[in-house]
Design an enzyme around this catalytic site. Structure first.
Site, PDB file in Angstrom:
ATOM      1  N   GLU A 192      12.474   5.027 -25.434  1.00  0.00           N
ATOM      2  CA  GLU A 192      13.428   6.037 -25.939  1.00  0.00           C
ATOM      3  C   GLU A 192      14.709   5.374 -26.448  1.00  0.00           C
ATOM      4  O   GLU A 192      15.798   5.574 -25.895  1.00  0.00           O
ATOM      5  CB  GLU A 192      13.765   7.035 -24.828  1.00  0.00           C
ATOM      6  CG  GLU A 192      12.587   7.823 -24.355  1.00  0.00           C
ATOM      7  CD  GLU A 192      12.971   8.916 -23.375  1.00  0.00           C
ATOM      8  OE1 GLU A 192      13.975   8.788 -22.668  1.00  0.00           O
ATOM      9  OE2 GLU A 192      12.241   9.919 -23.319  1.00  0.00           O
ATOM     10  N   GLU A 389       4.789   9.953 -23.128  1.00  0.00           N
ATOM     11  CA  GLU A 389       5.382  10.755 -22.047  1.00  0.00           C
ATOM     12  C   GLU A 389       5.299  12.223 -22.406  1.00  0.00           C
ATOM     13  O   GLU A 389       5.643  12.602 -23.529  1.00  0.00           O
ATOM     14  CB  GLU A 389       6.864  10.402 -21.805  1.00  0.00           C
ATOM     15  CG  GLU A 389       7.090   9.073 -21.157  1.00  0.00           C
ATOM     16  CD  GLU A 389       8.554   8.815 -20.881  1.00  0.00           C
ATOM     17  OE1 GLU A 389       9.340   9.780 -20.711  1.00  0.00           O
ATOM     18  OE2 GLU A 389       8.931   7.627 -20.878  1.00  0.00           O
TER      19      GLU A 389
HETATM   20  C1  BGP Z   1      12.541  10.021 -19.960  1.00  0.00           C
HETATM   21  C2  BGP Z   1      12.235   8.664 -19.337  1.00  0.00           C
HETATM   22  C3  BGP Z   1      11.258   8.682 -18.242  1.00  0.00           C
HETATM   23  C4  BGP Z   1      11.159   9.989 -17.443  1.00  0.00           C
HETATM   24  C5  BGP Z   1      11.451  11.219 -18.278  1.00  0.00           C
HETATM   25  C6  BGP Z   1      11.599  12.475 -17.431  1.00  0.00           C
HETATM   26  O1  BGP Z   1      13.828   9.935 -20.476  1.00  0.00           O
HETATM   27  O2  BGP Z   1      11.713   7.790 -20.338  1.00  0.00           O
HETATM   28  O3  BGP Z   1      11.614   7.576 -17.446  1.00  0.00           O
HETATM   29  O4  BGP Z   1      11.930   9.943 -16.301  1.00  0.00           O
HETATM   30  O5  BGP Z   1      12.597  11.060 -19.039  1.00  0.00           O
HETATM   31  O6  BGP Z   1      12.955  12.631 -17.107  1.00  0.00           O
HETATM   32  P1  BGP Z   1      13.357  12.977 -15.605  1.00  0.00           P
HETATM   33  O7  BGP Z   1      12.686  11.949 -14.750  1.00  0.00           O
HETATM   34  O8  BGP Z   1      14.832  12.907 -15.555  1.00  0.00           O
HETATM   35  O9  BGP Z   1      12.826  14.373 -15.353  1.00  0.00           O
END
Ligand code: BGP
Length: 490
Positions: A192, A389
């Site tokens: 990201e 993701e």
């Molecule tokens: C993205 C990241 C992941 C994951 C996801 C979900 O920004 O790449 O690492 O964590 O977010 O976010 P969160 O864990 O805050 O719900």
């Protein structure tokens, strides 16, 4: 496996984790403190307003660096993947994974980040992961940088805004490629990379109270990451010309609040500035002209040398990877709207869409938005897309008989997979899908484990107390069947 399925026969089904949210092993191998080890857990914190977690101050950093506690810094204990990776990978194999996405922690291999040589004992741990994946015939999909920059580089160099960090990162990349280029077919450079604008400290190590011109430092840091990403492409192709290396953005999908032309124009600009800018640089190899106006209007002047421009031009990526969780709304004049309620999302906040449900953390659930996002990216670049993701963070309950009936997660994933199918029918070249996350891990934004994403439940609370034992959720068995049918049995 079902015949003539919508998903290509070699579709890469799998799951994802990140070192900084899963490994733990904080005191092992001489690991150095990373920017994620500064992330704190606040039991009284809001789940729908993450501003406290985003505003990382020098005082906060100093306090965290001095403390070797982990209860209040949950990413330091993660879910003990460090000691349990064999069991976790065996669970992935049981689900039938073709690919497993994980990251190699920069601060484990180079504790301070500016050592000349890597920390050899840290390699043993990653050797073990590659061996286990090989044993189960699961392809590794390796993220080089997933919010794991050594915090020493923040304090001693100023993070990615300092051009010297490019070569320090390349020392890490060279060491990783030297050791693993023959064992990995798929690489991602920066997780990201547009988080450098929205979750700045975690992504680039830039600290607002140490910046004269914060936005300037954000974009100079992102530029240095662009150059480092292109150098990583160059370096990988020298040792493994057939390996595939991709860039990654969080797909920040936004819709116009109304059909008023101003709302449509604002949405188009946000799409350019927060999504396509990053892809233009890493897929087309040069800065897009629309950013000249953005930089001018925001008093930013990125230092792009001749050499930088040549490196970017000559080393573009092989595929595009994205994270997709939510969509948001853009409005040029909120006075036009009857009601405006703000809501949280991945990396950014936005206006609530009255047509969408939201999770307990305010993330708006929009499966059709995934089809829209995949189409709009593919139309622009005609590059293979890896969806690395996608998932639902939710409170799960472990029953007396150690079951987790996460039907809500199955519903979320089923709807999103159906939209991936639609996108494939639309002609989009989707090569793989690694839902977030293979196992419950620490939330990136709030450092809770309570915001569970995994197909496997981890018995642990938000302070790290618990057996850390693993329990298969209902979604574990459902996903196993989906993979076995190559996406036909949704
Ligand atoms: C993205 C990241 C992941 C994951 C996801 C979900 O920004 O790449 O690492 O964590 O977010 O976010 P969160 O864990 O805050 O719900």
């Amino acid at each position: 496996m079902a015949k003539n399925t919508t998903f290509p026969k070699d579709f890469l089904w799998g799951g994802a984790i990140a070192a900084c949210q899963a490994e733990g092993g904080f005191f092992e191998d001489g690991k150095g403190m990373s920017v994620s080890d500064i992330s704190f857990y606040d039991p009284h914190g809001s789940r729908i307003d993450l501003s406290k977690h985003l505003n990382i101050t020098s005082d906060l950093i100093e306090e965290a660096v001095k403390s070797d506690a982990h209860e209040n810094y949950p990413k330091r204990h993660g879910v003990d993947f460090y000691h349990r990776y064999k069991e976790d990978i065996a669970h992935c194999a049981e689900m039938g994974y073709k690919v497993f996405r994980f990251s190699i922690a920069w601060s484990r291999l180079f504790p301070n980040g500016d050592e000349a040589e890597p920390n050899e004992s840290a390699f043993q741990f990653y050797d073990g992961i590659f061996d286990e994946l090989e044993k189960h015939q699961i392809e590794p999909l390796v993220t080089l940088s997933h919010f794991e920059m050594p915090v020493h580089l923040v304090n001693a160099y100023g993070g990615w805004k300092n051009r010297d960090v490019i070569s320090l990162f390349m020392n890490f990349v060279n060491a990783v490629f030297e050791r693993y280029h023959h064992r990995v077919r798929y690489w991602i450079t920066f997780n990201e990379i547009n988080a450098g604008r929205f979750s700045t400290f975690k992504s680039t190590g830039v600290v607002e109270d140490r910046s004269e011109n914060y936005l300037q430092d954000c974009y100079q840091a992102i530029h240095h990451q662009f150059v480092a990403s292109a150098l990583a492409v160059k370096r990988l192709k020298e040792s493994s010309p057939d390996s595939q290396i991709g860039c990654m953005i969080a797909r920040l999908t936004t819709y116009p609040a109304t059909c008023h032309p101003d709302d449509v124009m604002k949405t188009a600009l946000e799409d350019q500035y927060h999504n396509f800018f990053y892809l233009d640089v890493m897929v087309r190899g040069k800065y897009p002209t629309y950013m000249n106006r953005f930089f001018e209007e925001n008093n930013v002047s990125v230092d792009v040398t001749e050499e930088d421009a040549k490196i970017l031009r000559e080393n573009i990526v092989d595929f595009i990877s994205v994270s997709y969780y939510v969509s948001a709304i853009a409005c040029a004049d909120e006075a036009r709207l009857e009601s405006v309620t703000e809501t949280e999302g991945n990396l950014t906040r936005g206006i609530k869409n009255p047509y969408l449900e939201a999770s307990e953390w305010g993330w708006q659930i929009d499966p059709v938005g995934l089809r829209y996002s995949l189409n709009t990216i593919y139309q622009q670049y005609q590059k293979p897309i890896f969806l690395v993701e996608n998932g639902l963070g939710a409170e799960d309950e472990l029953t007396e008989d150690y079951r987790i009936h996460d039907t809500y997660r199955i519903e979320y994933l089923k709807k999103h997979m159906n939209q991936i199918k639609e996108a494939i029918k639309d002609g989009v070249d989707v090569i793989g899908y690694t839902p977030w996350s293979a196992i419950d891990i620490i939330s990136s934004g709030t450092s809770e484990i309570s915001k569970r994403y995994g197909f496997v439940y981890v018995d642990m609370d938000d302070y790290g107390n618990g057996t850390k034992d693993r329990y298969k959720k209902d979604s574990f068995y459902w996903y196993k069947d989906v993979i076995a049918s190559n996406g036909e049995n949704l």
